[in-house]
Design an enzyme around this catalytic site. Structure first.
Site, mmCIF file in Angstrom:
data_model
loop_
_atom_site.group_PDB
_atom_site.id
_atom_site.type_symbol
_atom_site.label_atom_id
_atom_site.label_comp_id
_atom_site.label_asym_id
_atom_site.label_seq_id
_atom_site.Cartn_x
_atom_site.Cartn_y
_atom_site.Cartn_z
ATOM 1 N N CYS A 68 0.878 -1.172 0.000
ATOM 2 C CA CYS A 68 0.000 0.000 0.000
ATOM 3 C C CYS A 68 0.917 1.224 0.000
ATOM 4 C CB CYS A 68 -0.963 -0.010 1.180
ATOM 5 S SG CYS A 68 -0.179 0.192 2.797
ATOM 6 N N HIS A 69 0.460 2.326 0.528
ATOM 7 C CA HIS A 69 1.281 3.533 0.542
ATOM 8 C C HIS A 69 2.488 3.385 1.474
ATOM 9 C CE1 HIS A 69 2.338 7.747 0.246
ATOM 10 N NE2 HIS A 69 2.348 7.822 1.572
#
Length: 106
Positions: A68-69
């Site tokens: 993810c981020h």
């Protein structure tokens, strides 16, 4: 009671010439706008909020490297995937660490 952390790998442990090991699918669980802003080549995009409904789209028998981020959402996804019978590992630091390491982004 503290919850255990899902299995994870730091970006530094990846081979820069082939960051996604053979037989492994890179699963990006970020939202569409984050994906559109830049993602790893050949990653599969299934936002975290759609993962339960779309898990059947994941390659059967493939190991999953989940990103993810920065690692929080992918940790939740990794936990769920492993509980559902997949072999998943969280990418510590997410796309932030991936980009800082100079790994490819499209």
């Amino acid at each position: 009671m503290p919850t255990s952390q899902p299995p994870a790998i730091p970006v530094a442990a990846l081979d820069p010439s082939a960051p996604v090991p053979p037989g492994t699918t890179l699963l990006d669980v970020r939202e569409r706008a984050e994906w559109d802003a830049g993602h790893a080549p050949d990653a599969v995009h299934i936002p975290l909020g759609e993962l339960v409904e779309r898990a059947g789209e994941l390659p059967a028998g493939s190991r999953l490297l989940v990103v993810c981020h920065s690692g929080g959402r992918s940790a939740r996804a990794t936990t769920w995937l492993n509980e559902a019978g997949y072999h998943a590992v969280n990418l510590d630091g997410g796309m932030v660490a991936w980009t800082r390491a100079g790994l490819p982004v499209v």
